[in-house]
Design an enzyme around this catalytic site. Sequence first.
Site, PDB file in Angstrom:
ATOM      1  N   SER A  67       0.798  -1.217   0.000  1.00  0.00           N
ATOM      2  CA  SER A  67       0.000   0.000   0.000  1.00  0.00           C
ATOM      3  C   SER A  67       0.832   1.269   0.000  1.00  0.00           C
ATOM      4  O   SER A  67       0.303   2.339  -0.312  1.00  0.00           O
ATOM      5  CB  SER A  67      -0.966  -0.012   1.188  1.00  0.00           C
ATOM      6  OG  SER A  67      -0.249  -0.165   2.385  1.00  0.00           O
ATOM      7  N   HIS A  95      -5.415  -4.147  -1.828  1.00  0.00           N
ATOM      8  CA  HIS A  95      -5.233  -3.206  -2.939  1.00  0.00           C
ATOM      9  C   HIS A  95      -5.244  -3.883  -4.295  1.00  0.00           C
ATOM     10  O   HIS A  95      -4.899  -3.259  -5.302  1.00  0.00           O
ATOM     11  CB  HIS A  95      -3.942  -2.414  -2.739  1.00  0.00           C
ATOM     12  CG  HIS A  95      -4.008  -1.561  -1.517  1.00  0.00           C
ATOM     13  ND1 HIS A  95      -4.606  -0.328  -1.509  1.00  0.00           N
ATOM     14  CD2 HIS A  95      -3.621  -1.797  -0.241  1.00  0.00           C
ATOM     15  CE1 HIS A  95      -4.564   0.176  -0.292  1.00  0.00           C
ATOM     16  NE2 HIS A  95      -3.971  -0.694   0.500  1.00  0.00           N
ATOM     17  N   LYS A 126     -11.549  -0.690  -0.402  1.00  0.00           N
ATOM     18  CA  LYS A 126     -10.809   0.010  -1.476  1.00  0.00           C
ATOM     19  C   LYS A 126     -11.651  -0.041  -2.758  1.00  0.00           C
ATOM     20  O   LYS A 126     -12.611   0.685  -2.879  1.00  0.00           O
ATOM     21  CB  LYS A 126      -9.429  -0.623  -1.688  1.00  0.00           C
ATOM     22  CG  LYS A 126      -8.731  -1.066  -0.415  1.00  0.00           C
ATOM     23  CD  LYS A 126      -8.300   0.104   0.437  1.00  0.00           C
ATOM     24  CE  LYS A 126      -7.601  -0.413   1.698  1.00  0.00           C
ATOM     25  NZ  LYS A 126      -7.393   0.597   2.701  1.00  0.00           N
TER      26      LYS A 126
HETATM   27  C1  PLP Z   1      -3.232  -4.114   3.204  1.00  0.00           C
HETATM   28  C2  PLP Z   1      -4.370  -3.713   4.082  1.00  0.00           C
HETATM   29  N1  PLP Z   1      -4.962  -4.640   4.850  1.00  0.00           N
HETATM   30  C3  PLP Z   1      -5.987  -4.322   5.650  1.00  0.00           C
HETATM   31  C4  PLP Z   1      -6.466  -3.025   5.725  1.00  0.00           C
HETATM   32  C5  PLP Z   1      -7.574  -2.736   6.680  1.00  0.00           C
HETATM   33  O1  PLP Z   1      -8.709  -2.426   6.022  1.00  0.00           O
HETATM   34  P1  PLP Z   1      -9.928  -1.763   6.827  1.00  0.00           P
HETATM   35  O2  PLP Z   1      -9.437  -0.419   7.260  1.00  0.00           O
HETATM   36  O3  PLP Z   1     -11.005  -1.678   5.824  1.00  0.00           O
HETATM   37  O4  PLP Z   1     -10.230  -2.642   7.979  1.00  0.00           O
HETATM   38  C6  PLP Z   1      -5.897  -2.030   4.946  1.00  0.00           C
HETATM   39  C7  PLP Z   1      -6.404  -0.643   5.032  1.00  0.00           C
HETATM   40  O5  PLP Z   1      -5.824   0.306   4.596  1.00  0.00           O
HETATM   41  C8  PLP Z   1      -4.814  -2.378   4.095  1.00  0.00           C
HETATM   42  O6  PLP Z   1      -4.202  -1.455   3.339  1.00  0.00           O
END
Ligand code: PLP
Length: 280
Positions: A67, A95, A126
Amino acid sequence: EALLRTLPERGDLVLLDRMDHASLIDGATAGSARFRRYDRSDRSRLERLLAREGPRRRYIVTESVFSMDGDTPDLARLVELKRRHDAILILDEAHAIGCLGPTGAGLAEAAGLLDEIDIVVAPLGKALAASGAIVAGPRVVIDYLVNRARAFIYTTAPPPAHCAAVLAAMDIVQTEPERRHRLARNTERLRGRLAEMGLSAPGRMHIVPILLGSADRAVKISRDLLDRGYFVAAIRPPTVPPGTARLRVSVQADHTDDQIDGLCDALHKIVREEGCAGSL
Ligand SMILES: Cc1ncc(COP(=O)(O)O)c(C=O)c1O
């Protein structure tokens, strides 16, 4: 978080990429297994960690599109390592879901390795424009989580309207692959323009980090871009390592050529006006 907090047990070893998302680290920290970090650019460390005697079970945890770096892990190698060391491979497709693969299932599908991944986590916030996450894996794992994951058990279920929105988004993902093609084309256009401008934008995915070095410069350029109508977040330490502050552009399928070119022109102007060009 819920998965890594619940599944690995005392005596297990969890191996996390150094740039894995905070939720993965939080899960591993809260759980009862030991965990270690590896760097995906260091080909031998993960292998050494896997080869250590002792753990009952070994878990390898990686994101699919990182990310903050816009790159991808060498999935084929991770599959090979997990097989050789009898490890369990967990892939966070946050992502990539909706963005990669013939049906939008993510990086594993794009690489033809979906059947090789033991557990796929697909956060829905996302490309699917919702919230929450899907965990997909063997029935026994899912049953275990449903019965043991505190974050799942002791919270209100998502409302029906939210589930309907997720299903509608999935329908679009599966039936409108042209959106993925547009995303890839937009990414290529932006990355091509940045390369022409001599800016450093590592990775090759639709998350495009533009490395600027100092946090102050990243924040200033981000503000100047906002003044010109472009919202591009500045990412600073501790989210990224010291000296690697960056702008992070999230390319979308709906961006137009004019918007992409406009952003690049604005960036070019700002960099020139501020005399940053030499140091970028
Ligand atoms: C790689 C990854 N995993 C998990 C999450 C967590 O997602 P959420 O905030 O929707 O719980 C994110 C959020 O940015 C992320 O980038």
